[in-house]
Design a protein around this motif. Structure first.
Motif, PDB file in Angstrom:
ATOM      1  N   MET A  91     -38.428  45.018  58.122  1.00  0.00           N
ATOM      2  CA  MET A  91     -37.308  44.108  57.888  1.00  0.00           C
ATOM      3  C   MET A  91     -36.110  44.802  57.262  1.00  0.00           C
ATOM      4  SD  MET A  91     -38.832  40.521  56.457  1.00  0.00           S
ATOM      5  CE  MET A  91     -40.215  41.260  55.601  1.00  0.00           C
ATOM      6  N   SER A  92     -34.932  44.265  57.575  1.00  0.00           N
ATOM      7  CA  SER A  92     -33.722  44.674  56.884  1.00  0.00           C
ATOM      8  C   SER A  92     -33.724  44.040  55.503  1.00  0.00           C
ATOM      9  CB  SER A  92     -32.489  44.240  57.671  1.00  0.00           C
ATOM     10  OG  SER A  92     -32.491  42.838  57.871  1.00  0.00           O
ATOM     11  N   GLY A  93     -32.805  44.470  54.657  1.00  0.00           N
ATOM     12  CA  GLY A  93     -32.734  43.929  53.299  1.00  0.00           C
ATOM     13  C   GLY A  93     -31.693  44.671  52.509  1.00  0.00           C
ATOM     14  N   GLN A 115     -35.400  44.702  61.565  1.00  0.00           N
ATOM     15  CA  GLN A 115     -35.306  43.327  62.055  1.00  0.00           C
ATOM     16  C   GLN A 115     -34.885  42.400  60.906  1.00  0.00           C
ATOM     17  OE1 GLN A 115     -36.392  42.666  65.464  1.00  0.00           O
ATOM     18  NE2 GLN A 115     -36.378  44.905  65.501  1.00  0.00           N
ATOM     19  N   GLU A 116     -34.010  41.443  61.202  1.00  0.00           N
ATOM     20  CA  GLU A 116     -33.661  40.485  60.151  1.00  0.00           C
ATOM     21  C   GLU A 116     -34.844  39.545  59.914  1.00  0.00           C
ATOM     22  OE1 GLU A 116     -32.761  37.009  60.202  1.00  0.00           O
ATOM     23  OE2 GLU A 116     -33.365  36.725  62.276  1.00  0.00           O
ATOM     24  N   PHE A 117     -34.890  38.919  58.741  1.00  0.00           N
ATOM     25  CA  PHE A 117     -36.057  38.205  58.228  1.00  0.00           C
ATOM     26  C   PHE A 117     -36.648  37.222  59.233  1.00  0.00           C
ATOM     27  CE2 PHE A 117     -38.005  34.613  56.040  1.00  0.00           C
ATOM     28  CZ  PHE A 117     -38.823  35.222  55.110  1.00  0.00           C
ATOM     29  N   ASN A 118     -35.838  36.289  59.739  1.00  0.00           N
ATOM     30  CA  ASN A 118     -36.379  35.237  60.607  1.00  0.00           C
ATOM     31  C   ASN A 118     -36.886  35.798  61.930  1.00  0.00           C
ATOM     32  OD1 ASN A 118     -35.809  33.141  58.758  1.00  0.00           O
ATOM     33  ND2 ASN A 118     -33.687  33.067  59.435  1.00  0.00           N
ATOM     34  N   THR A 119     -36.137  36.737  62.510  1.00  0.00           N
ATOM     35  CA  THR A 119     -36.564  37.360  63.764  1.00  0.00           C
ATOM     36  C   THR A 119     -37.859  38.135  63.570  1.00  0.00           C
ATOM     37  OG1 THR A 119     -34.272  37.551  64.525  1.00  0.00           O
ATOM     38  CG2 THR A 119     -35.910  38.963  65.601  1.00  0.00           C
ATOM     39  N   PHE A 120     -37.937  38.864  62.460  1.00  0.00           N
ATOM     40  CA  PHE A 120     -39.135  39.650  62.164  1.00  0.00           C
ATOM     41  C   PHE A 120     -40.372  38.759  62.154  1.00  0.00           C
ATOM     42  CE2 PHE A 120     -42.251  40.996  59.023  1.00  0.00           C
ATOM     43  CZ  PHE A 120     -42.507  42.306  59.379  1.00  0.00           C
ATOM     44  N   TYR A 121     -40.327  37.667  61.387  1.00  0.00           N
ATOM     45  CA  TYR A 121     -41.516  36.843  61.271  1.00  0.00           C
ATOM     46  C   TYR A 121     -41.808  36.062  62.551  1.00  0.00           C
ATOM     47  CZ  TYR A 121     -42.725  37.984  56.519  1.00  0.00           C
ATOM     48  OH  TYR A 121     -43.145  38.664  55.400  1.00  0.00           O
ATOM     49  N   GLU A 155     -45.841  35.514  66.540  1.00  0.00           N
ATOM     50  CA  GLU A 155     -46.120  35.308  67.961  1.00  0.00           C
ATOM     51  C   GLU A 155     -46.881  36.466  68.588  1.00  0.00           C
ATOM     52  OE1 GLU A 155     -42.248  34.598  69.529  1.00  0.00           O
ATOM     53  OE2 GLU A 155     -41.976  32.728  68.396  1.00  0.00           O
ATOM     54  N   ASP A 156     -47.305  37.420  67.760  1.00  0.00           N
ATOM     55  CA  ASP A 156     -48.070  38.577  68.254  1.00  0.00           C
ATOM     56  C   ASP A 156     -47.326  39.307  69.365  1.00  0.00           C
ATOM     57  OD1 ASP A 156     -50.166  37.990  66.469  1.00  0.00           O
ATOM     58  OD2 ASP A 156     -51.058  36.598  67.888  1.00  0.00           O
ATOM     59  N   ASP A 157     -46.057  39.577  69.120  1.00  0.00           N
ATOM     60  CA  ASP A 157     -45.237  40.334  70.063  1.00  0.00           C
ATOM     61  C   ASP A 157     -45.985  41.616  70.438  1.00  0.00           C
ATOM     62  OD1 ASP A 157     -43.347  42.160  71.178  1.00  0.00           O
ATOM     63  OD2 ASP A 157     -41.708  41.056  70.233  1.00  0.00           O
ATOM     64  N   PRO A 158     -46.272  41.818  71.731  1.00  0.00           N
ATOM     65  CA  PRO A 158     -47.053  42.996  72.142  1.00  0.00           C
ATOM     66  C   PRO A 158     -46.344  44.314  71.856  1.00  0.00           C
ATOM     67  CG  PRO A 158     -46.160  41.836  74.054  1.00  0.00           C
ATOM     68  CD  PRO A 158     -45.923  40.953  72.884  1.00  0.00           C
ATOM     69  N   GLY A 159     -45.051  44.263  71.562  1.00  0.00           N
ATOM     70  CA  GLY A 159     -44.326  45.485  71.231  1.00  0.00           C
ATOM     71  C   GLY A 159     -44.599  45.991  69.828  1.00  0.00           C
ATOM     72  N   ASN A 197     -53.008  35.024  59.029  1.00  0.00           N
ATOM     73  CA  ASN A 197     -53.720  36.281  59.247  1.00  0.00           C
ATOM     74  C   ASN A 197     -53.028  37.032  60.385  1.00  0.00           C
ATOM     75  OD1 ASN A 197     -55.487  38.368  59.838  1.00  0.00           O
ATOM     76  ND2 ASN A 197     -57.321  37.088  59.901  1.00  0.00           N
ATOM     77  N   TYR A 198     -51.880  37.612  60.055  1.00  0.00           N
ATOM     78  CA  TYR A 198     -51.025  38.214  61.085  1.00  0.00           C
ATOM     79  C   TYR A 198     -51.618  39.480  61.700  1.00  0.00           C
ATOM     80  CZ  TYR A 198     -47.269  35.105  59.480  1.00  0.00           C
ATOM     81  OH  TYR A 198     -46.504  34.009  59.149  1.00  0.00           O
ATOM     82  N   THR A 199     -52.532  40.148  61.003  1.00  0.00           N
ATOM     83  CA  THR A 199     -53.144  41.340  61.611  1.00  0.00           C
ATOM     84  C   THR A 199     -54.107  40.944  62.715  1.00  0.00           C
ATOM     85  OG1 THR A 199     -55.022  41.413  60.088  1.00  0.00           O
ATOM     86  CG2 THR A 199     -52.999  42.554  59.413  1.00  0.00           C
ATOM     87  N   ARG A 200     -54.577  39.680  62.666  1.00  0.00           N
ATOM     88  CA  ARG A 200     -55.579  39.146  63.623  1.00  0.00           C
ATOM     89  C   ARG A 200     -56.899  39.916  63.511  1.00  0.00           C
ATOM     90  NH1 ARG A 200     -52.222  35.194  63.081  1.00  0.00           N
ATOM     91  NH2 ARG A 200     -50.469  35.131  64.527  1.00  0.00           N
TER      92      ARG A 200
END
Length: 597
Positions: free
Chosen positions: A436-438, A468-474, A479-483, A510-513
């Motif tokens: 994330m940016s900050g 990535q800005e905060f909202n886009t990052f999360y 959404e488990d972006d494959p990238g 559990n974002y790591t899945r």
């Protein structure tokens, strides 16, 4: 050269120094220092700060208080606790709404909140009584029906928020209701207008330390809406309502909120007439405080503390935060409300993950970037929960040579001779890193990790070549972006030590899945009947912390101190759990904030 460019240059030089120091240390044995020996190393300890502001002067009648929400992006604007998911929105909500129960410094529910409670002998049935005089901002009473309604909405099949999880499935009849098999939740009963009874399937120690849902939902406002439409409604986005000390007067979406005092507040009429919340860019926090543009901020950049420790118009408060930074590895996907691990994921090899932890020197990061006000993370229960944080567990220590050995043993070798390792099949290995940016440290810190991994032969690339800005990052992480292969983020641990809602198989967070049978077992045991024995629960969570070190679905990088500057005109202000600061008690000694000399 402008100030911003100069700062970036200085941080780049700091990064170079940090990498040089890390390379020199080489992960060898630590030097012993005589006990009591000190040196002027420019480091600070959070133990030297107070949680409570010194009161000086007499309060004026009324007045306005300005709160700075530090962010380089707009807050999302989902302004209801039943639906929001981000920290910035939670801080906006905190000024106009509150939980029905409060808790003490040990995170145990008290009888001091807007509701009180009694527990049955078997520990499964809680009877809550909402106090008289607890009213929504439009004058309607907060009722037991509102509390039930919040549970019905969160448990509804069309609910689009993130709250539904183990805390709710432990309520009798909730899973049948969630599946659409029944129209009511059998374990929740409205006794009368102010009394609610909830029966849980299992009595757990977490029931009195944070796993009860304590945010009602105004049925007279939301009752006629479709559940799927609630989170985007004006009642959440433009005209949110609560029963807190202040009420929302106006919102500039994503930028600011003006609150007026709630004269009907159940604890008593607030001292302040008005609170103004405004988003403050991390790069102008100091200037905003010095000029009196804001009275305080939610997140002072601790890297800027040494240069501003003597700011004349504020007092700095501090505490060990419940937050910690971490690096997460994407190991699967989220499907049908459950984690589905992918054994073929790019980061599936545990030795690759261990090597990436070995490769980074977070102790030096904390010292050089944050002057000791962030420090090396070791386990996933932070020291803000000292009863359960395993301070004897070192995590995986900085040792780049061991990182190289693990990679070699796992089959990640440099086939082409370019210094970068290929995957086990000899193909190019590129690891995409989302960060994330900050503030000014965000980019050099991210680059430090990339360069540290490069030194052990891993080609880690910043996702899309930028922060990535905060909202886009999360959005992309959720959404488990494959990238995304790995990502850098932060968690704030709940008041309840139980980590299930962050790391359980059925936890959306559990974002790591990551999921495993052993993880399932330990998380379940941590809230079992045997865990009522504190010593036993400590043993369980000690074992769980070690499992996470062994499996490394993610690793903590930095534990955090919260350093909070407060203008000297402010009275009755404190931070942290159990300090008994109530928003309606905040007062000021002058009409305008004091300005730095």
């Amino acid at each position: 050269m402008g100030k911003s460019s100069l700062k970036k240059l200085l941080f780049t030089l700091m990064l170079i120094l940090l990498l040089a120091l890390a390379a020199c240390s080489g992960g060898g044995e630590e030097e012993q220092v005589d006990e009591g020996e000190t040196e002027d190393d420019g480091l600070y300890s959070i133990e030297d700060f107070s949680k409570m502001k010194t009161n000086e002067g007499e309060a004026i009648e009324g007045g306005s208080f300005t709160y700075g929400l530090v962010s380089d992006t707009a807050f999302e604007g989902t302004l209801n606790s039943n639906f929001n998911s981000g920290g910035p929105d939670a801080r906006v909500i905190g000024w106009f709404d509150e939980a029905l129960l409060t808790w003490d410094e040990n995170f145990v529910y008290t009888q001091d909140g807007a509701a009180t409670y009694e527990v049955s002998e078997d520990g499964k049935t809680f009877t809550f009584t909402i106090r008289n005089g607890v009213n929504w901002h439009d004058g309607e009473p907060v009722t037991a029906e509102d509390w039930l309604f919040a549970h019905e909405v969160i448990g509804h099949p069309d609910y689009d928020g993130i709250r539904y999880g183990s805390d709710f499935t432990n309520i009798e009849g909730m899973e049948a209701y969630h599946a659409g098999e029944v129209d009511t939740i059998s374990g929740i009963e409205v006794i009368d207008e102010k009394t609610l009874e909830i029966t849980y399937i299992k009595a757990t120690p977490s029931l009195v330390t944070g796993s009860i849902w304590t945010y009602p939902l105004a049925k007279h406002i939301f009752g006629e809406m479709e559940v799927a439409e609630m989170s985007s409604s004006d009642a959440v986005r433009r005209h949110p309502i609560g029963f807190g000390a202040f009420k929302v007067e106006s919102i500039v979406p994503g930028e600011s909120v003006v609150y007026s005092k709630n004269e009907d507040y159940w604890r008593g009429e607030p001292n302040l007439d008005e609170v103004v919340l405004k988003v403050i860019n991390p790069n102008v926090v100091v200037q905003s405080l010095q000029t009196g543009e804001v009275d305080t901020v939610d997140a002072f950049p601790v890297n800027q503390f040494p240069d501003n420790a003597d700011m004349s118009n504020v007092e700095f408060l501090g505490m060990v935060d419940r937050s910690y930074n971490y690096i997460g590895f994407k190991l699967g996907t989220w499907e049908d409300e459950e984690v589905v691990p992918d054994p073929e994921a790019k980061m599936a090899d545990v030795n690759l993950r261990k090597a990436m932890w070995h490769a980074v020197d977070n102790e030096t990061v904390g010292e050089r970037f944050y002057h000791g006000l962030r420090w090396n993370g070791t386990t996933l229960i932070p020291p803000s929960h000292p009863e359960f944080h395993d301070e004897t567990n070192p995590g995986i220590t900085y040792n780049p040579e061991r990182a190289k050995e693990l990679l070699e043993e796992a089959g990640f070798v440099d086939v082409t001779g370019d210094g970068m390792r290929e995957d086990k099949d000899g193909n190019e290995l590129v690891i995409n890193f989302a960060s994330m940016s900050g503030d000014d440290i965000a980019e050099p810190l991210t680059q430090y990790y990339i360069q540290a991994w490069k030194q052990v032969g891993l080609n880690v690339q910043l996702l899309d070549g930028r922060l990535q800005e905060f909202n886009t990052f999360y959005d992309r992480v959720e959404e488990d972006d494959p990238g995304i292969d790995i990502y850098q983020a932060a968690w704030q641990a709940g008041i309840d030590v139980d980590p299930t809602d962050l790391y359980g198989r059925n936890a959306m967070f559990n974002y790591t899945r990551y999921a495993s049978e052993e993880n399932d077992r330990l998380l379940a045991t941590g809230v079992s009947e045997e865990a009522f024995d504190v010593a036993k629960r400590q043993e369980i969570y000690k074992e769980w912390q070690q499992l996470m070190v062994d499996e490394v679905p993610l690793f903590p990088t930095l534990y955090r101190a919260a350093v909070v500057p407060v203008n000297n005109r402010v009275l009755n202000y404190s931070i942290g759990d159990g300090t008994e600061m109530y928003l309606h008690e905040i007062a000021v000694t002058s009409e305008s904030p004091l300005v730095a000399e």
